[in-house]
Every structure is written in C-alpha cells, then in structure tokens.
Design an enzyme around this catalytic site. Sequence first.
Site, PDB file in Angstrom:
ATOM      1  CD  GLU A 234      -1.787   2.112   1.867  1.00 48.98           C
ATOM      2  OE1 GLU A 234      -1.180   2.979   1.208  1.00 48.98           O
ATOM      3  OE2 GLU A 234      -2.160   2.248   3.034  1.00 48.98           O
ATOM      4  CB  CYS A 271      -2.469   5.779   3.415  1.00 51.33           C
ATOM      5  SG  CYS A 271      -1.522   4.828   4.585  1.00 51.33           S
TER       6      CYS A 271
END
Lengths: 494, 494
Positions: A234, A271
């Site tokens: 990720e 994120c």
Amino acid sequence: MEIQEVKTTDLQQFQAIMLKAVNAGNEYKKVSKEAKANFLEEIVRQIELLGFELIETAMTETNLPEARLIGERGRTCNQLKMFADLIREGSWVEASIDTALPQRLPIPKSDIRKMLVPLGPVVVFGASNFPLAFSTAGGDTASALAAGCPVVLKAHSAHRKTSVLVAGAIEKAIQLAQMPKNVFQHVIGRYEIGQALVKHPATQAVAFTGSYTGGKALFDLANHRHRPIPVFAEMGSVNPVCLLSEKLATQPESLAKEMAASITQGVGQFCTNPGVMIAVEDKALDEFLSHLKIAIQQVSPAKMLHSGIAQSYHEGIASVINDEDLSIEAAVQKTENDAGNALIASVSAAVFMERPTLHQEIFGPYSLLVKCKDKAEMLAVVNVLEGQLTGTIMGTDSDLQQNIDLLESLTTIAGRVMINNVPTGVEVCPSMVHGGPFPATTDARFTSVGTSAIKRFVRPVCLQNFSQSLLPAELQDGNPMQIWRLIDGEFSKA
Amino acid sequence: MEIQEVKTTDLQQFQAIMLKAVNAGNEYKKVSKEAKANFLEEIVRQIELLGFELIETAMTETNLPEARLIGERGRTCNQLKMFADLIREGSWVEASIDTALPQRLPIPKSDIRKMLVPLGPVVVFGASNFPLAFSTAGGDTASALAAGCPVVLKAHSAHRKTSVLVAGAIEKAIQLAQMPKNVFQHVIGRYEIGQALVKHPATQAVAFTGSYTGGKALFDLANHRHRPIPVFAEMGSVNPVCLLSEKLATQPESLAKEMAASITQGVGQFCTNPGVMIAVEDKALDEFLSHLKIAIQQVSPAKMLHSGIAQSYHEGIASVINDEDLSIEAAVQKTENDAGNALIASVSAAVFMERPTLHQEIFGPYSLLVKCKDKAEMLAVVNVLEGQLTGTIMGTDSDLQQNIDLLESLTTIAGRVMINNVPTGVEVCPSMVHGGPFPATTDARFTSVGTSAIKRFVRPVCLQNFSQSLLPAELQDGNPMQIWRLIDGEFSKA
C-alpha cells in the site's frame, strides 16, 4: 521467540528463520479455528497488559500524541478481535461443495469440493505511520495469523522499541495459547534484511505499507524470484477531493473546517490524506479558500513521525513554494524542528494536467487545489490521475445529479469513493476497501483493512473424490463447522 | 466487428483497437445483468448455428477428431450458459453493506458498502489445445464478458479459420443482443502482436493458456509496464500421480488401464495429463507395469494438434530414449507424420530428485514413472516438485490412512487434489480449481475453469455515504436484485 537482530550478510540466519517459519506453519495450519481465535484474543490481552509503557515508548519513538496512540492501540486490539470473530464463525473459507452424479452420461461426475487454505510464511513490514495498527501486531500480522500463515515481521527502524514490546506480548500469547513456537518471529535489521526476507524461497507473500519507492522495489524483487510471490504494498495516494459548486456556495465555512481538519489530522501522515482538491474557479471557491486559510492557521504544527519524514516533507513544500506555476493559498509557520507546518497551494488545471510530478504525494499536511475553468475541465483533471486509495465528492444532491460522470471516473480510479465524507478515518469493517489501482497499491483486488484483508494470504484448493474422513471439517457433509457454504451453487448453512 | 489482421509495427491500429475496447467497456459496464446474460446465451445460439462447418474447420486445422470437437463445442456452450446463469442470479458480485451508526462515539460510523466491479479491457489468448473451449468464445472470454469487461482476442495461429468463424458468431450475437459494437474484438497477427496488446496502457488484465515460456514472458511484460497488470497464465504441469502399494497389489490391471487411458487421452494434449507417476518399487508395481505396457500399446497414435507440437514432442521423447538414467517401460511405434506415439519411461527416485529437468512437462502422451525405495522416498519426491495443477493419489482406504503426509504434501503443491480419479477431465463447476502454485500458473489464487473464473476480471470498490439513488442496484437497501449479500457481516437475501 528471540528478538532477532540480523546482519545483512548472515545467510545462515535467514535460512534458520525461514525454516522455523515453515515448520511452525506446518503445525499452525492444523490448529483448530477456535484455538487460533483464542490466540488472537490472547495477543489482545497481552498488549493491554503492557499498559502505559507501550504508549510511552511509542510516544518517544514516533512523536505521536498519547490520545492518538491510545486510540491506535484500541484499533489494533479491535482488529485482532475482529479476525478472531471472523475465523471462529468460519464462513470466510468460502467452502463450496458440488455433489457427485455417478449416473451422469456420458461420464459420471465426481464429488468436488473446495475451500481456501493458507499460503505459508508471510513477511510483514512494520509501517512508520502506524506503529501499532499497521506494524508488529497490526492488521497485516492479524490477518495473516488468522488465515493460518506464520509471520516474519521486519520491524520498522523508526519504532524498534515499540515493536520489541509488542513482539514480547505476542510471544507471551504464543506460550499461553500453546501455539507453535515460531508462528511469529520478529526481525530487526537494515533495509537489505527486508529484501533478503522477500527473496527467500520459503516466503509465500509480503505485506507492506509505505512509500511508492519502497513498495515498488519489493514488488519487483518478488516478481524476479524464481517463483514469483504476491506483494501487497500500500503505497499511498493523493486522494482527490472534488469540491462542487453548490456545496461551496452554500457551506463554504463548514466545508473549509472539515477539509482543514482532514488535511492536518495526524500532521497529515495518513495514507488517505487529501493531497489534491479539485474545484471550479468562482467566487464561492474564493470564499471557501478564505475560510480554509483561517482554519489551517488555527492548527498548531506538531512534530512529524521522525526526522527523515520531516525532512522529506520540508523538501517537498520548499519545491512547492519555489514553483512559479503554483500559488500559496495558506501557510503555517514552522514552530520547532521536525514539525509539519501545513501548506495549501493552488495551480491551474491546465498546468496540473501537463505536469505529472504535481500528481505525486507530498507526505504531510499539504494539499494542492486544482482550479478548473468549468465542470468539463474538472472531469478531465480526474481522468489524468493515476490509481488512488480514495476519491471524494463534496456536493449537494443537485451537484451530484449534475456530476454523475465525475462519480464514475472516481470509481474507475479509486478503491473507495465517498460523498461528503473526508477520506481520512478508515473504518475497520467487512465492506471496507483500503486499496486501489496501481500505484496506490500493487494489487487492487485486495484490501489491507477490514475482514477481507484475510483473503490476501490464502488460495483455493479443490479436493476431488475424497472420503468424508479425509475431508477437512469445513467440507464434510454434516457441516460440523456450521458455516455458510455453496452447495451445488446455492448458499446454505445446511 | 472487423476481423483485424494486425501488422507488428502498426501502432495506430493498436491505439484504435484499445480505444474502441475502452469505449465499449464504458458502455458495457452499464448494461443490465439480464441483458449481459442474454448476450452470452445469444453467443451460444450463434455458435450452434455455425453447425458442422465449425466442427469440420476445427478438424482440418487441429487434427482433433469429430467426437472430441463436438464435445468441446458442447463444453464451450455450457460455459457460456453457466456464466449467463451466474450473472443472472447475481450474488457473485460479493455485495456487502455496513450500515451507518450516526450516534457512535467518539465518532459516527458512515454507511459503507462494497461490491466487485469490472477491471476494463481484457486481452485473451487463444489456446492451441482447446480451439473452442479455451479460445475465441472459450472460458476466458466468457468469464471476462460475464464480469463486464470488453475482450480483445488474439487468435491462435494454429486455428485461425476456426477462430474467425466463432468470432463471426459473437459478432452476430452483439448485433442481435444490441451490445456495444466493440465489446469483443478479434485480432489476428504474429506473436509480437500479443506482446503489444499486453503492453498497451488501456489493457487491464490478460488470460493465457499455453507453454511456460509463453506465459512467463507475458507475466514479465505485464509486470514491467509502467502500471503492472494481472496476468492469468495457465502454463501446464506434470500432474503427479502417486500409486500406493495396496492399490497396485489389488487392482493392477484396472489401474493400468485407467492410467493408460488418461496418459493417451487427446494424444496427451491436456494441461492435466499425468506426466509423472510415483510408486514404491515392488512386485505389484512390476505387474502394474506389464498391464500398463499392454494397455498403452492398444492405443493407436493419432495426429497431434499441429506440426510444431508434434516436433516438440518427438524431440522430448528422443531425449528420454537417449537418456542413460531412464529406462523405457512401454513404447508405441510412430504410424504417420505428426502422430503422437505414447511412451512410458522410468527412473530411480534418487536420480529424479537430482535432475530438475526431469520434472518438466513433455507435452504429449508421455509419462515418467519414478521408482522409490520406500514410502519416505515417495514423500521426498513429491516434496521436490514445483507447483502443479493437480496431484493424485491412487490408493485403498488403508493406503490412504498410512499416507496422510503424502496427501498433505500434494495439497501444498497443487490446485486440485484427487483420490482414485485420473487428473484429465476437468469438471466445469463452482468448486473447481483449475490453477495452482507457480509455475503451474502465474496466480494460484484464481481458477480458469468454473464459475470462480469470473473473479479474475474484477476488483472490489467501496462506496461510502452514498444516497440510495446513487448506489448501484446490487447495493440498494431494498435488495432489488434479490441477491445474497453480507449485511453487517451476516449473509442474507433480505
């Protein structure tokens, strides 16, 4: 479990670590689902028993405030409990049974059954921005252990002491729950150690949360192995937020406050931080910007996770400030070393579309507003973006009705699409997708948050013409596990 | 649809093909599930309307006999109908709904829903050994179209005319079912054309059945793109069959006949052909071998698919015959050019384990018997094998009870494990796994046969805080699609 500090060149040590992982995995996959669930819950108890020492250690190592770390510990424990519940219930293995048709012509049909089985040793990398929830006993470890895979954890160098504490809690849980000794191993070492672990033939999958550079390097390494393995990296995202006209005109102040809070939450170190905002240039946008400036300036800059991240952030915003194509809309002064002072810049859509470097994430409390001439240009901006974790529309019902194409484009590029919600704050639940098309992640078909994260560490296996006694309980006729199964194509608990 | 014959260097033509695929895909994903199901069924009708011309053309191009091709046409049509039924029923989209908790403390929980959505343009490669069921309208095309993805098919050069006929049937179905014009495109050209299609930025996934060399090259190409994409390459396997002692002793003749039939079925040109047999050396094995020799010699060699395959096979068996480590157990004489004459060789387990080249597939009616000293060596042989599509045990109940570890090892290396069934003959059903760990395929988490094959061409997308009218029907509160969904973690059709 030893806290293994590994030197780059020590090949024998890798061999020993991975051999222990393989052996532990062979035992662990035979452990009952109830025992595995108890083990995950025992990890929770042992983490809680670490008490304030864990929070204090993480505060020192990461600069994150107490409240955030207490919250993150709660999330870590809840994730472990969620996976314990999931495997105790058991239907996640996707059991499927096709019954035999011995009289079928021209050839009889055999009894055919399938279910998901664990892949084997998983290498998990601790994440700098989540020292608890995406590190040692975080979501990747929890889902891999729940799937039935042994874990080799590479501690993040920025919070080693925190990692050692949590690893100790897992070690106690292994003993108390009588799990195979090396079902979890904790490795400390330089970057090259991580590479060596990924390259080791016994490794079956990799989980990583971090930078594009780091994640892509592991992905390439894994694909160049003699036997390629899946890498779930990720790698962040700019998480575009489209601000629509009527929304801007009717709620400029509340929207500005909401965006300012999301941009600066956790010093912008999530994120899903909204790194790009897209809007049509008009008076309403100007008013929104004036409110955003006030709201941003009310947030005192806090220290970032570590000096390296702070340095990267300051280099990033320095390049923004020196960029003649960009205008500064709101800036906060730096108060102390390693602090992340928020910055909002703007750019014309035309320039943004021409300069792909502007589409890249600057990790921290920074957001770039892309000013469009009209609706069509807004859509064009979304269509030049690469894969994203999230895409957001802030709009009234009427805005939305007029921008269905924008919603469709966001759905094409992102793993999660929101309406009138900020992208920060990722809910841990079955319907979550924390993932998205490359380069947001290396595999858009999976999520690293929520119950489905367990699916990263399994593969289906089909068992044909097995007698009842040789079948795993999940696939036996009487459904002793009481799970949902597909019987001749129909869902059933029978 | 034009039958597009593409020159390697014509970049504009690729651009045009992929642009048409993207546009068709954008329309096609909005087509109702009912209309998509009707489309798949219309393809079936149009294939059936081709009548004997299709069978005759395929016979000429592939040397396959009439009965086999009629059977394969039936399988092709059944696959299309199976996917039509699957998407009409609709639950395959894995809809999941987590309802909002607006009063939750410390922060409210938003409404969060998810489902699977199509990836976009899929490039499918026709397979030489299945001119119908794994080519133009075969399983890959059927599952991609069912998933909602447009397909660009690269015809296999060995059966172009067959491919053009089937493509014509799909074209008629597109018109009659009023589908977007270019939802299926048919491309004829050299090997480099396939590479160019895989490299094109608009391509989202690739499906391939063929050699390791071909599949691995596409996999590497796809991973070296700026944006890597998934490649589902099924690259064959030696499909080990373990022959256990009591079974050999009690049923030597029937077992030999069954194995001979499986080894020579379709001139050995199936991905699941049993290329390796493993047994403990004893008198029972000798008796089995004498029966196997008779049974093998009763099968007349037929022509292989094309000269290239026949040549590779004869080179392969020539190297076997000249190999001093191997003994010939049964051989059939070649009757005509391009015929595949069966060959059974044997080797000691010690030599087999030392020479990895012996673990590789020789595509055709060849099988290598690995002779072991004892049960432990048999297990050791299985444990040195790489990933396989299938693994089989032929054994009595008592054999099986004494070889649980062997069953476990086969389950670790294979996608499908059978007991007392030959590996050839892959059932098309929900529980099938036609896949397996690398190098059998490039992605062990998916299958190319059965309903789950649709999962290769989708990814999950999460929709957060959407009003009912903006949600797709699959995710609306009233469940207008009447599908199985996960509601707050519980399966339900409510």
